[in-house]
Design an enzyme around this catalytic site. Structure first.
Site, mmCIF file in Angstrom:
data_model
loop_
_atom_site.group_PDB
_atom_site.id
_atom_site.type_symbol
_atom_site.label_atom_id
_atom_site.label_comp_id
_atom_site.label_asym_id
_atom_site.label_seq_id
_atom_site.Cartn_x
_atom_site.Cartn_y
_atom_site.Cartn_z
ATOM 1 N N ASP A 1 15.993 -1.360 25.800
ATOM 2 C CA ASP A 1 15.106 -0.897 24.781
ATOM 3 C C ASP A 1 14.214 0.177 25.987
ATOM 4 O O ASP A 1 12.648 0.290 24.809
ATOM 5 C CB ASP A 1 14.840 -2.593 24.509
ATOM 6 C CG ASP A 1 13.774 -2.996 25.809
ATOM 7 O OD1 ASP A 1 13.700 -3.093 26.495
ATOM 8 O OD2 ASP A 1 13.292 -4.197 25.584
ATOM 9 N N SER A 2 13.673 0.400 26.381
ATOM 10 C CA SER A 2 13.181 1.315 27.261
ATOM 11 C C SER A 2 13.027 2.631 26.091
ATOM 12 O O SER A 2 12.173 3.019 26.250
ATOM 13 C CB SER A 2 12.852 1.846 28.700
ATOM 14 O OG SER A 2 14.601 2.406 29.005
ATOM 15 N N ASP B 1 20.681 -3.439 24.925
ATOM 16 C CA ASP B 1 19.480 -4.360 25.612
ATOM 17 C C ASP B 1 19.271 -4.880 24.607
ATOM 18 O O ASP B 1 19.706 -3.961 23.350
ATOM 19 C CB ASP B 1 18.443 -3.454 25.936
ATOM 20 C CG ASP B 1 17.947 -3.874 27.351
ATOM 21 O OD1 ASP B 1 17.560 -5.379 27.507
ATOM 22 O OD2 ASP B 1 17.269 -3.405 27.309
ATOM 23 N N GLU C 1 16.514 -10.730 27.977
ATOM 24 C CA GLU C 1 15.475 -10.970 29.222
ATOM 25 C C GLU C 1 15.183 -12.112 29.764
ATOM 26 O O GLU C 1 14.752 -12.698 28.120
ATOM 27 C CB GLU C 1 14.276 -10.432 28.545
ATOM 28 C CG GLU C 1 13.732 -8.507 28.702
ATOM 29 C CD GLU C 1 12.247 -8.141 28.996
ATOM 30 O OE1 GLU C 1 11.780 -8.457 28.258
ATOM 31 O OE2 GLU C 1 12.266 -6.228 28.786
ATOM 32 N N GLU D 1 13.462 -6.905 38.320
ATOM 33 C CA GLU D 1 12.077 -6.450 38.024
ATOM 34 C C GLU D 1 11.404 -6.400 38.659
ATOM 35 O O GLU D 1 10.219 -7.981 38.265
ATOM 36 C CB GLU D 1 12.226 -5.718 36.679
ATOM 37 C CG GLU D 1 10.990 -4.631 36.152
ATOM 38 C CD GLU D 1 11.319 -4.141 35.189
ATOM 39 O OE1 GLU D 1 11.910 -4.102 33.988
ATOM 40 O OE2 GLU D 1 10.463 -2.796 34.317
HETATM 41 O O1 KIV Z 1 14.786 -1.083 29.103
HETATM 42 C C1 KIV Z 1 14.757 -1.158 30.150
HETATM 43 O O2 KIV Z 1 15.499 0.663 30.882
HETATM 44 C C2 KIV Z 1 15.567 -2.062 31.396
HETATM 45 C C3 KIV Z 1 15.619 -1.661 32.380
HETATM 46 C C4 KIV Z 1 14.490 -1.132 33.162
HETATM 47 C C5 KIV Z 1 16.284 -2.574 33.456
HETATM 48 O O3 KIV Z 1 15.160 -2.821 30.788
#
Ligand code: KIV
Length: 294
Positions: A47-48, A86, A118, A185
């Protein structure tokens, strides 16, 4: 020859063999193809996406629909790597039913082979329900960006012995719930090491030091493409921002000066046809045909 798909059981077996796992993020087909060709084991459609590709300030605004759209694109490019989608903020926290529906859509419509979510103990029941339904789950503890406001910013977690012990409990709870791996993380390396020793599923670190079973970075960070901030744990393996700026600037200059496109980038009429066309046009618009003489 088509290589075999990395599966969640293969991922677990890698820890047993002491093989380090390599995970990177992707949000589109060409990047997924490149990561696949480079032998990356797991491609995370993180979700980045919200921050590095969609211009949001945090990961909170990205929707399940947006995540599905990008996960489908990644799945089209990844023939070998395990694709993990994600689950975005509020797509799994409200109820188990909603979590099941969101995670199910990630597999059914996003074509991912697993999901990530998460949280620790508080999501263990949800993880168990998803696994029960046949959906492989990757956990994510420590600095969890969806909880940025609760944490008061992107801060390293587990710095005291009590907080570290809670993280170990979270990891054990997620393993018991059936998670096949865990992202750690933003943790002190000693805490990541303690978590890694406490569970038999692989841990994949980001800002968690070397004592994890694998490592992940956000691909845009690794490539030097996301320059809004660079966390201490990011290693830049390339500076694509500079390369791209140089290329875009050169294109601008060449368009302005008229040196692009040159003859090598232009198509031509068949031999003799230019003259015929000039004559044809001359009959209808006699004064505007000079450009064809060249
Ligand atoms: O959303 C993402 O890219 C992540 C990674 C940083 C593990 O959760």
């Amino acid at each position: 020859m088509r290589q075999e798909r990395v599966t969640v059981t293969a991922v677990r077996a890698m820890k047993a063999r002491g093989e380090r796992l390599v995970m990177l993020t992707a949000y589109d087909t060409p990047t997924a193809r490149l990561l696949d060709a480079a032998g990356v084991d797991i491609i995370l459609v993180g979700d980045s996406l919200a921050m590095v590709a969609l211009g949001y300030e945090t990961t909170l605004p990205v929707t399940l629909e947006e995540m599905l759209h990008h996960t489908r694109a990644v799945a089209r490019g990844a023939a070998r790597a395990l694709v993990v989608g994600d689950l975005p903020f509020l797509s799994y926290q409200v109820s188990r039913e909603e979590a099941l529906r969101s995670a199910g859509r990630m597999l059914k419509e996003g074509n991912a082979q697993a999901v990530k979510l998460e949280g620790g103990l508080e999501v263990a029941g949800t993880v168990a329900a998803l696994v029960e339904a046949g959906i492989p789950v990757m956990g994510h503890i420590g600095l969890t960006p969806q909880a940025v406001h609760r944490m008061g910013g992107y801060k390293v977690q587990g710095r005291s012995a009590d907080a570290a012990a809670r993280l170990v409990q979270d990891a054990v709870a997620l393993e018991r719930a059936g998670a096949f791996s865990l992202v750690l993380e933003g943790l002190p390396w000693q805490v990541a090491g303690a978590v890694t020793e406490a569970v038999s599923i692989p841990t994949i670190g980001i800002g968690a030091g070397p004592r994890c079973d694998g490592q992940v970075l956000v691909t845009n960070d690794l490539l030097g493409l996301f320059d809004e901030f660079t966390p201490k744990f990011v290693k830049r393996y390339a500076n694509l921002r500079e390369t791209l700026l140089q290329a875009f600037g050169q294109f601008r200059e060449e368009v302005r000066s008229g040196s692009f496109p040159g003859p090598e980038h232009s198509f031509s009429l068949e031999a003799g046809e230019a003259e015929k066309l000039r004559r044809l046009l001359a009959r209808t618009r006699p004064r505007k045909v000079t450009a064809l003489r060249k």
